[in-house]
Design a protein around this motif. Structure first.
Motif, PDB file in Angstrom:
ATOM      1  N   TYR A  45       2.047   1.726  -3.537  1.00  0.00           N
ATOM      2  CA  TYR A  45       1.311   2.325  -4.210  1.00  0.00           C
ATOM      3  C   TYR A  45       0.912   3.989  -4.036  1.00  0.00           C
ATOM      4  O   TYR A  45       1.123   4.691  -5.081  1.00  0.00           O
ATOM      5  CB  TYR A  45      -0.418   1.938  -3.839  1.00  0.00           C
ATOM      6  CG  TYR A  45      -0.584   0.449  -4.253  1.00  0.00           C
ATOM      7  CD1 TYR A  45       0.216   0.011  -5.149  1.00  0.00           C
ATOM      8  CD2 TYR A  45      -1.714  -0.494  -3.834  1.00  0.00           C
ATOM      9  CE1 TYR A  45       0.063  -1.324  -5.688  1.00  0.00           C
ATOM     10  CE2 TYR A  45      -1.934  -1.484  -4.160  1.00  0.00           C
ATOM     11  CZ  TYR A  45      -0.862  -2.208  -4.927  1.00  0.00           C
ATOM     12  OH  TYR A  45      -1.279  -3.516  -5.359  1.00  0.00           O
ATOM     13  N   ARG A  46       1.354   4.540  -2.719  1.00  0.00           N
ATOM     14  CA  ARG A  46       1.172   5.953  -2.598  1.00  0.00           C
ATOM     15  C   ARG A  46       2.375   6.645  -3.091  1.00  0.00           C
ATOM     16  O   ARG A  46       2.294   7.732  -3.595  1.00  0.00           O
ATOM     17  CB  ARG A  46       1.247   6.011  -1.233  1.00  0.00           C
ATOM     18  CG  ARG A  46      -0.339   5.633  -0.258  1.00  0.00           C
ATOM     19  CD  ARG A  46      -0.549   6.402   1.073  1.00  0.00           C
ATOM     20  NE  ARG A  46       0.655   5.884   2.014  1.00  0.00           N
ATOM     21  CZ  ARG A  46       0.016   4.879   2.834  1.00  0.00           C
ATOM     22  NH1 ARG A  46      -0.940   4.123   2.641  1.00  0.00           N
ATOM     23  NH2 ARG A  46       1.177   4.238   3.509  1.00  0.00           N
ATOM     24  N   LYS A  52       1.987   7.194  -6.572  1.00  0.00           N
ATOM     25  CA  LYS A  52       1.016   8.437  -7.001  1.00  0.00           C
ATOM     26  C   LYS A  52       1.994   9.587  -6.819  1.00  0.00           C
ATOM     27  O   LYS A  52       1.849  10.659  -7.443  1.00  0.00           O
ATOM     28  CB  LYS A  52      -0.170   8.296  -5.982  1.00  0.00           C
ATOM     29  CG  LYS A  52      -0.972   9.768  -6.132  1.00  0.00           C
ATOM     30  CD  LYS A  52      -1.987   9.512  -4.717  1.00  0.00           C
ATOM     31  CE  LYS A  52      -2.484  11.001  -4.908  1.00  0.00           C
ATOM     32  NZ  LYS A  52      -3.658  11.039  -3.635  1.00  0.00           N
ATOM     33  N   ASN A  53       2.825   9.640  -5.632  1.00  0.00           N
ATOM     34  CA  ASN A  53       3.493  10.845  -5.232  1.00  0.00           C
ATOM     35  C   ASN A  53       4.626  11.005  -6.299  1.00  0.00           C
ATOM     36  O   ASN A  53       5.428  11.994  -5.971  1.00  0.00           O
ATOM     37  CB  ASN A  53       3.946  10.718  -3.735  1.00  0.00           C
ATOM     38  CG  ASN A  53       2.792  11.040  -2.820  1.00  0.00           C
ATOM     39  OD1 ASN A  53       1.796  11.728  -3.446  1.00  0.00           O
ATOM     40  ND2 ASN A  53       2.946  10.373  -1.612  1.00  0.00           N
ATOM     41  N   ARG A  96       0.846  -1.085   0.010  1.00  0.00           N
ATOM     42  CA  ARG A  96      -0.014  -0.061  -0.042  1.00  0.00           C
ATOM     43  C   ARG A  96       0.739   1.069  -0.016  1.00  0.00           C
ATOM     44  O   ARG A  96       0.705   2.185  -0.778  1.00  0.00           O
ATOM     45  CB  ARG A  96      -0.812   0.022   1.376  1.00  0.00           C
ATOM     46  CG  ARG A  96      -2.001  -1.250   1.278  1.00  0.00           C
ATOM     47  CD  ARG A  96      -2.771  -1.193   2.407  1.00  0.00           C
ATOM     48  NE  ARG A  96      -3.483   0.091   2.565  1.00  0.00           N
ATOM     49  CZ  ARG A  96      -4.876   0.214   2.129  1.00  0.00           C
ATOM     50  NH1 ARG A  96      -5.323  -0.890   1.481  1.00  0.00           N
ATOM     51  NH2 ARG A  96      -5.583   1.282   2.451  1.00  0.00           N
ATOM     52  N   ARG A  97       2.005   1.078   0.865  1.00  0.00           N
ATOM     53  CA  ARG A  97       2.973   2.468   0.832  1.00  0.00           C
ATOM     54  C   ARG A  97       3.683   2.497  -0.773  1.00  0.00           C
ATOM     55  O   ARG A  97       3.601   3.567  -0.976  1.00  0.00           O
ATOM     56  CB  ARG A  97       4.044   2.239   1.957  1.00  0.00           C
ATOM     57  CG  ARG A  97       3.612   2.377   3.182  1.00  0.00           C
ATOM     58  CD  ARG A  97       4.503   2.272   4.349  1.00  0.00           C
ATOM     59  NE  ARG A  97       5.640   3.289   4.067  1.00  0.00           N
ATOM     60  CZ  ARG A  97       6.980   3.347   4.859  1.00  0.00           C
ATOM     61  NH1 ARG A  97       6.986   2.160   5.630  1.00  0.00           N
ATOM     62  NH2 ARG A  97       7.716   3.888   4.564  1.00  0.00           N
TER      63      ARG A  97
END
Length: 228
Positions: free
Chosen positions: A136-137, A140-141, A133-134
């Protein structure tokens, strides 16, 4: 520090049964590793699962032009390499950032213990899921649509949450963090990050001292990188 004491600090061992803890005592070992040393490197054949008990360790990759990109920084209680349960080579480098005490388990022995305790298996799956999940973030960033100062704000907000301690001026990120290493985390040039940090500093969102980063107000920093 003995193994029983270290087990109390390991996140994935908090809900396992007593038989599991006894079995783990038979196979666990502790290793001191100096700052700057590697626990394993990309493409190594790794047969040991590593967990941080003291200190900090970073996972990073080297891109095609030789630049370093830090993916994760892990502290007390965190597993470093759950992915090697597959019969594959290591896919990242693991470097110690601050002198570390590392808990080690032979992979094959840990798998046998996992077969008898679903809580342990679930905890390791949960640990891996959080990392995914990290990632994925992070994806995005790291898109070009997000301004560099906002990327830095997001990274400092996360680090201040994970490694922050209260000081007079706000929340200090309690790790050896230089502008160069922050640039490695972001996959950016040092000069670029330095300019963008100046923007955040002028807005009083971060206080820069010699290799120290202090966040006066985490909520304001959070709002800054989330605002359109």
């Amino acid at each position: 520090m003995d193994l029983k004491e270290t087990f109390k600090q390991v996140e994935v061992l908090q809900n396992v049964n007593l038989n599991t803890l006894k079995a783990l005592e038979n196979y666990g070992s502790l290793k001191r590793i100096k700052k700057g040393e590697h626990i394993f490197r990309d493409k190594d054949q790794v047969a040991v699962i590593y967990i941080v008990i003291e200190g900090l360790a970073a996972l990073y990759k080297i891109n095609s032009v030789g630049e370093k990109k830090v993916i994760f920084v892990f502290g007390k209680g965190k597993m470093l390499n759950e992915v090697i349960f597959q019969e594959m080579f290591a896919s990242v480098n693991c470097e110690v950032l601050e002198e570390a005490l590392i808990l080690c388990f032979p992979k094959d022995k840990l798998i046998k213990i996992m077969e008898k305790d679903f809580e342990l298996t679930k905890a390791i799956l949960d640990s891996m899921a959080i990392k995914i999940r990290r990632l994925y973030r992070q994806l995005k960033n790291t898109t070009n649509s997000i301004r560099g100062d906002k990327k830095i704000a997001a990274k400092l907000w996360k680090l201040s949450g994970d490694y922050g301690i209260k000081v007079k001026e706000g929340i200090k990120i309690n790790m050896e963090l230089s502008i160069t290493y922050l640039a490695d985390m972001l996959g950016s040039k040092r000069e670029t990050v330095s300019r963008q940090l100046k923007i955040l500093s002028e807005k009083n969102l971060v206080i820069l001292k010699r290799n120290e980063f202090i966040i006066p107000n985490r909520e304001k920093l959070n709002n800054y990188f989330k605002e359109p």
